[in-house]
Design a protein around this motif. Structure first.
Motif, PDB file in Angstrom:
ATOM      1  N   SER A   1       0.835  -1.206   0.000  1.00  0.00           N
ATOM      2  CA  SER A   1       0.000   0.000   0.000  1.00  0.00           C
ATOM      3  C   SER A   1       0.868   1.254   0.000  1.00  0.00           C
ATOM      4  O   SER A   1       0.618   2.197  -0.768  1.00  0.00           O
ATOM      5  CB  SER A   1      -0.920   0.011   1.218  1.00  0.00           C
ATOM      6  OG  SER A   1      -1.834  -1.052   1.153  1.00  0.00           O
ATOM      7  N   ALA A   2       1.893   1.282   0.842  1.00  0.00           N
ATOM      8  CA  ALA A   2       2.787   2.438   0.897  1.00  0.00           C
ATOM      9  C   ALA A   2       3.533   2.610  -0.419  1.00  0.00           C
ATOM     10  O   ALA A   2       3.715   3.734  -0.908  1.00  0.00           O
ATOM     11  CB  ALA A   2       3.765   2.282   2.057  1.00  0.00           C
ATOM     12  N   LEU A   3       3.949   1.502  -1.015  1.00  0.00           N
ATOM     13  CA  LEU A   3       4.624   1.545  -2.317  1.00  0.00           C
ATOM     14  C   LEU A   3       3.719   2.168  -3.371  1.00  0.00           C
ATOM     15  O   LEU A   3       4.144   3.024  -4.156  1.00  0.00           O
ATOM     16  CB  LEU A   3       5.036   0.131  -2.723  1.00  0.00           C
ATOM     17  CG  LEU A   3       5.649  -0.065  -4.093  1.00  0.00           C
ATOM     18  CD1 LEU A   3       6.916   0.750  -4.263  1.00  0.00           C
ATOM     19  CD2 LEU A   3       5.935  -1.548  -4.309  1.00  0.00           C
ATOM     20  N   SER A   4       2.464   1.775  -3.369  1.00  0.00           N
ATOM     21  CA  SER A   4       1.502   2.319  -4.319  1.00  0.00           C
ATOM     22  C   SER A   4       1.313   3.825  -4.125  1.00  0.00           C
ATOM     23  O   SER A   4       1.265   4.589  -5.101  1.00  0.00           O
ATOM     24  CB  SER A   4       0.160   1.595  -4.167  1.00  0.00           C
ATOM     25  OG  SER A   4      -0.809   2.176  -4.987  1.00  0.00           O
ATOM     26  N   VAL A   5       1.221   4.243  -2.882  1.00  0.00           N
ATOM     27  CA  VAL A   5       1.052   5.673  -2.582  1.00  0.00           C
ATOM     28  C   VAL A   5       2.263   6.458  -3.076  1.00  0.00           C
ATOM     29  O   VAL A   5       2.123   7.511  -3.715  1.00  0.00           O
ATOM     30  CB  VAL A   5       0.826   5.894  -1.074  1.00  0.00           C
ATOM     31  CG1 VAL A   5       0.921   7.363  -0.700  1.00  0.00           C
ATOM     32  CG2 VAL A   5      -0.526   5.323  -0.658  1.00  0.00           C
TER      33      VAL A   5
ATOM     34  N   LEU B   1      11.661   3.086  -4.042  1.00  0.00           N
ATOM     35  CA  LEU B   1      12.680   2.048  -3.910  1.00  0.00           C
ATOM     36  C   LEU B   1      12.765   1.535  -2.473  1.00  0.00           C
ATOM     37  O   LEU B   1      12.901   0.328  -2.257  1.00  0.00           O
ATOM     38  CB  LEU B   1      14.040   2.570  -4.387  1.00  0.00           C
ATOM     39  CG  LEU B   1      15.180   1.562  -4.383  1.00  0.00           C
ATOM     40  CD1 LEU B   1      14.834   0.328  -5.213  1.00  0.00           C
ATOM     41  CD2 LEU B   1      16.450   2.225  -4.899  1.00  0.00           C
ATOM     42  N   ALA B   2      12.651   2.422  -1.505  1.00  0.00           N
ATOM     43  CA  ALA B   2      12.714   2.002  -0.104  1.00  0.00           C
ATOM     44  C   ALA B   2      11.594   1.021   0.222  1.00  0.00           C
ATOM     45  O   ALA B   2      11.844  -0.039   0.820  1.00  0.00           O
ATOM     46  CB  ALA B   2      12.637   3.219   0.822  1.00  0.00           C
ATOM     47  N   TYR B   3      10.380   1.337  -0.166  1.00  0.00           N
ATOM     48  CA  TYR B   3       9.268   0.425   0.123  1.00  0.00           C
ATOM     49  C   TYR B   3       9.380  -0.872  -0.662  1.00  0.00           C
ATOM     50  O   TYR B   3       9.057  -1.945  -0.151  1.00  0.00           O
ATOM     51  CB  TYR B   3       7.918   1.096  -0.121  1.00  0.00           C
ATOM     52  CG  TYR B   3       7.537   2.007   1.021  1.00  0.00           C
ATOM     53  CD1 TYR B   3       7.323   1.495   2.301  1.00  0.00           C
ATOM     54  CD2 TYR B   3       7.395   3.369   0.833  1.00  0.00           C
ATOM     55  CE1 TYR B   3       6.987   2.331   3.356  1.00  0.00           C
ATOM     56  CE2 TYR B   3       7.055   4.208   1.884  1.00  0.00           C
ATOM     57  CZ  TYR B   3       6.859   3.681   3.140  1.00  0.00           C
ATOM     58  OH  TYR B   3       6.529   4.508   4.195  1.00  0.00           O
TER      59      TYR B   3
END
Length: 110
Positions: A34-38, A76-78
């Motif tokens: 979810s965080a990656l998508s955001v 990249l971090a997520y």
């Protein structure tokens, strides 16, 4: 002098950062995706209304370039954190995907 950058080292730093803040319970695959998508959406937002020509010059503006670099780093971090949690070797999987794409989309005959 800082150590050379590598995926495992970056994943370790991200894990240490999260552990120091007791964030591991929140770093579930679902939450990380979810965080990656955001974060990917925040990157898209920068380019959303640009023409193709404007998008090619996006790094010419220092303020916009900083935003792009920040969002790329967040994405990249997520992604690296997700790979760590799921036990995925991101570089090996990318290499395998390139191999599959080379077979799937062969070079046109000249």
């Amino acid at each position: 002098m800082s150590e050379p950058l590598d995926v495992r080292g970056l994943q370790r730093r991200l894990a240490e950062f999260a552990a120091a803040r007791d964030w591991q319970p929140y770093h579930t695959p679902k939450n990380l995706v979810s965080a990656l998508s955001v974060e990917a959406s925040e990157l898209v937002e920068i380019f959303q209304w640009l023409t193709p020509e404007e998008s090619a010059r996006v790094m010419d503006d220092p303020g916009t370039a900083d935003r792009v670099r920040d969002e790329v780093a967040d994405v990249l971090a997520y992604l690296l954190q997700l790979c760590e949690v799921l036990g995925i070797d991101a570089l090996a999987e990318l290499a395998a995907k390139i191999d599959r794409n080379e077979r799937r989309f062969p070079r046109p005959e000249e």
